[in-house]
Design an enzyme around this catalytic site. Structure first.
Site, PDB file in Angstrom:
ATOM      1  N   ASP A 154       0.772  -1.214   0.023  1.00  0.00           N
ATOM      2  CA  ASP A 154       0.054   0.078  -0.009  1.00  0.00           C
ATOM      3  C   ASP A 154       0.924   1.423  -0.169  1.00  0.00           C
ATOM      4  O   ASP A 154       1.512   1.691   0.886  1.00  0.00           O
ATOM      5  CB  ASP A 154      -1.018   0.085   1.192  1.00  0.00           C
ATOM      6  CG  ASP A 154      -2.037  -1.028   1.114  1.00  0.00           C
ATOM      7  OD1 ASP A 154      -1.937  -2.048   0.547  1.00  0.00           O
ATOM      8  OD2 ASP A 154      -3.024  -0.867   1.590  1.00  0.00           O
ATOM      9  N   LYS A 217      -6.762   3.475  -3.387  1.00  0.00           N
ATOM     10  CA  LYS A 217      -7.098   3.677  -2.112  1.00  0.00           C
ATOM     11  C   LYS A 217      -7.483   4.880  -1.640  1.00  0.00           C
ATOM     12  O   LYS A 217      -6.444   5.635  -2.182  1.00  0.00           O
ATOM     13  CB  LYS A 217      -6.274   2.711  -1.103  1.00  0.00           C
ATOM     14  CG  LYS A 217      -6.465   2.729   0.235  1.00  0.00           C
ATOM     15  CD  LYS A 217      -5.350   1.901   0.858  1.00  0.00           C
ATOM     16  CE  LYS A 217      -5.325   2.105   2.631  1.00  0.00           C
ATOM     17  NZ  LYS A 217      -4.088   1.137   3.019  1.00  0.00           N
ATOM     18  N   LYS A 253     -10.164   0.279  -2.607  1.00  0.00           N
ATOM     19  CA  LYS A 253     -10.188   0.040  -1.278  1.00  0.00           C
ATOM     20  C   LYS A 253     -10.403   1.389  -0.393  1.00  0.00           C
ATOM     21  O   LYS A 253      -9.786   2.300  -0.305  1.00  0.00           O
ATOM     22  CB  LYS A 253      -8.657  -0.308  -0.918  1.00  0.00           C
ATOM     23  CG  LYS A 253      -8.602  -0.479   0.726  1.00  0.00           C
ATOM     24  CD  LYS A 253      -7.254  -1.309   0.919  1.00  0.00           C
ATOM     25  CE  LYS A 253      -7.000  -1.368   2.526  1.00  0.00           C
ATOM     26  NZ  LYS A 253      -5.594  -1.799   2.975  1.00  0.00           N
TER      27      LYS A 253
END
Lengths: 317, 280
Positions: A154, A217, A253
């Site tokens: 991430d 995300k 996400k």
């Protein structure tokens, strides 16, 4: 056609800050009021009984159970991993979460704790949460977490550079981190709370996807507001646009601030209405959350027993 | 020119706010002759769930205050109640009390609060103890609040019954979800306005009006409710509370009038005992 060239098919031939600027200038702007109304309308959907139970189970299968605190320890990570593998030891119907999400130093403990299970290890990287470091350092950190066994990375984008209009820097960084990630899935955190408006969210989404993001995300969870429904809707629409233009599926996400299953349900409705069933799997949608899991577990018990439950009966991660 | 009456909307009291029922339902409050006095909110199980959640969130703050401070706040409720005595007398009279009886009831309710306010910083001395043990230890027992307590208020007297059952639960630091008198709901709703302007922290008292028969099963079964004062329950309702209580071993206090007693405070405490080495 290779995947990379598929992605870059929407990009200009020569990639520089000015050409990227005109590419992003072609991204349609967002009607804020329309987005708010759309999510408000979708939020009124009521999901009952069997469908509700299915959705609750799906939330767990889609969850990246997260601990990103300065006070994290190997013990905390091991404990959380155990919970990710078996969220409710009393109920065999409850599935494992998709992944655990930890800081780079904790990857080795998470890998150890989840070995032999379906639970993947996601590591934040690129000098999370600020992302204010030299690109070489970010690439090095990424390689390191992948070598230690992270299945997913991430990363955060450089918001300062994005807001200053240095699009090539942002693009190039994502591309280099993607290369360094190798087999690992790359999730690109836009930190929408710092982008200012939905137009920027949509542009940053397109930039990240074109540069190689496997997932986009919303947030680090360190900045308020974190994930919100309008932001998620806009990112999902960007994913749809990108898919229509290139044929490449990108995952989504939302993370930060999703604490109740009631909230999570709204995200699933927006997902289903925007991208539809192909995206309704943990391969293409994740929740970044920590306290959400216990609320979902309590809801599952409520559906199964008809009694409201108490946090006293569930572990605190 | 005569003016139009401004009718009041009687709502619930949850977390320091006055929401309508999420169900949108209401029911008529009637006077003795069967005439409609007002429509009041009819709480649903989801309102009850919200009330328990906010009560749970308020426990640590309320229990964490000093007994002295809780006493001050209970006394403040008495002051504000006294100030609004006229409204309560009106509402009780409208529901069928004689004017003299209504005045007496309001006065008693105020006095009851003052009486319990005095206990707030004293009950621990009575129920706590230094226990004699054979060993080099101090062995100390102290009462602590039970947690979230459901209070089923008596149907009548609507105000005095509510105050008499509620005040002792608040004294040791419990937070509450109250099911108000179903037949005479207006004094309870006005009482929630008194609470709201008396420094009672949000979520410490949550007050629901509506069908007790509908709400009691969800209150009784709720795993996050630690005790139920069934002071206003009918025999059938009491049985239902007791059945629900088995799931998390809730303490259930059966109806026993509207008097005042320090034992009512003790009923909603847990005894914590600690051993401390002596002579080190």
């Amino acid at each position: 056609m290779t995947l990379a060239s598929q992605r870059s098919s929407i990009l200009p031939d020569r990639i520089t800050t000015p050409t990227l600027r005109s590419f992003l200038g072609g991204v349609p702007s967002v009607d804020d009021v329309g987005a708010a109304e759309r999510v408000a309308a979708l939020s009124t959907r009521s999901i009952k009984r069997e469908s509700k139970l299915d959705a609750l189970m799906m939330m767990i299968r889609m969850m990246d159970l997260t601990t990103l605190e300065g006070q994290d320890t190997a013990g905390k990570v091991a404990q959380m991993s155990a919970k990710a593998i078996r969220p409710d030891p009393l109920d065999p119907d409850v599935p494992s979460t998709a992944a655990v999400c930890v800081y780079p130093n904790m990857v080795k403990y998470a890998v150890q704790a989840t070995e032999g299970t379906s639970v993947k290890v996601a590591s934040v990287a690129t000098y999370f949460p600020s992302g204010l470091a030299d690109t070489d350092l970010k690439v090095e950190e990424t390689s390191r977490v992948v070598n230690e066994g992270a299945d997913e990375v991430d990363m955060v984008i450089d918001r300062g550079a994005f807001l200053a209009g240095e699009y090539f820097k942002v693009f190039d960084e994502i591309r280099r981190v993607k290369d360094a990630s190798g087999e690992a899935h790359l999730k690109v955190i836009l930190e929408t709370g710092e982008l200012g408006n939905l137009d920027n969210v949509r542009r940053a989404s397109m930039l990240a996807m074109a540069a190689g993001a496997d997932f986009i995300k919303t947030s680090t969870g360190k900045i308020q507001p974190a994930a919100t429904l309008p932001v998620t809707l806009i990112m999902l629409e960007a994913i749809r646009d990108f898919f229509e233009a290139t044929g490449v599926m990108v995952g989504m996400k939302p993370a930060g601030g999703i604490r109740t299953s009631k909230d999570a349900m709204k995200y699933l409705v927006v997902l289903n209405e925007t991208l539809g069933t192909p995206w309704m799997t943990p391969d293409w949608f994740r929740f970044g959350a920590s306290s959400l899991l216990n609320d979902v577990l309590m809801q599952i018990r409520w559906v199964k027993t008809g009694r409201y439950w108490s946090a006293d009966y569930f572990t605190k991660d | 020119m005569s003016r139009l009456d401004v009718k009041k909307t009687y709502k619930l009291y949850i977390g320091g706010k006055f929401p309508r029922s999420e169900s949108g339902r209401s029911y008529p409050a009637l006077n003795k002759d069967g005439e409609v006095l007002a429509r009041v909110a009819s709480a649903s199980r989801k309102d009850l769930r919200d009330a328990v959640r906010t009560a749970r969130g308020a426990v640590s703050g309320w229990a964490g205050r000093s007994g002295y401070n809780r006493g001050q706040i209970l006394y403040r409720i008495a002051e504000t109640l006294e100030d609004r005595a006229g409204t309560f007398v009106e509402q009780l009279t409208a529901s069928g009390s004689t004017s003299a009886a209504a005045k007496k009831e309001v006065g008693q309710a105020v006095d009851r609060l003052v009486w319990y306010a005095g206990w707030a910083d004293k009950f621990a001395q009575i129920y706590g103890n230094l226990n004699p043990v054979s060993g080099p230890f101090f062995n100390i027992s102290a009462p602590e609040p039970t947690g979230v307590v459901g209070v089923i208020a008596p149907e009548e007297p609507a105000l005095l019954g509510l105050v008499s059952r509620l005040a002792p639960v608040l004294v040791p630091g419990n937070t509450t979800v109250v099911l108000a008198s179903e037949s005479v709901p207006m004094p309870a709703i006005t009482f929630s306005e008194v609470l709201d302007s008396s420094d009672v922290p949000a979520g410490v008292v949550n007050l629901l009006t509506g069908s007790k028969d509908d709400l009691i099963p969800f209150l009784a079964d709720h795993m996050d409710v630690n005790a139920v004062d069934a002071g206003g329950a009918t025999p059938n309702q009491l049985t239902r509370v007791q059945e629900g209580a088995v799931h998390n071993v809730k303490r259930v206090v059966a109806p026993d009038g509207t008097g005042q007693s320090p034992y009512r405070i003790a009923a909603f405490t847990e005894t914590k005992t600690v051993w401390h080495p002596k002579g080190l």
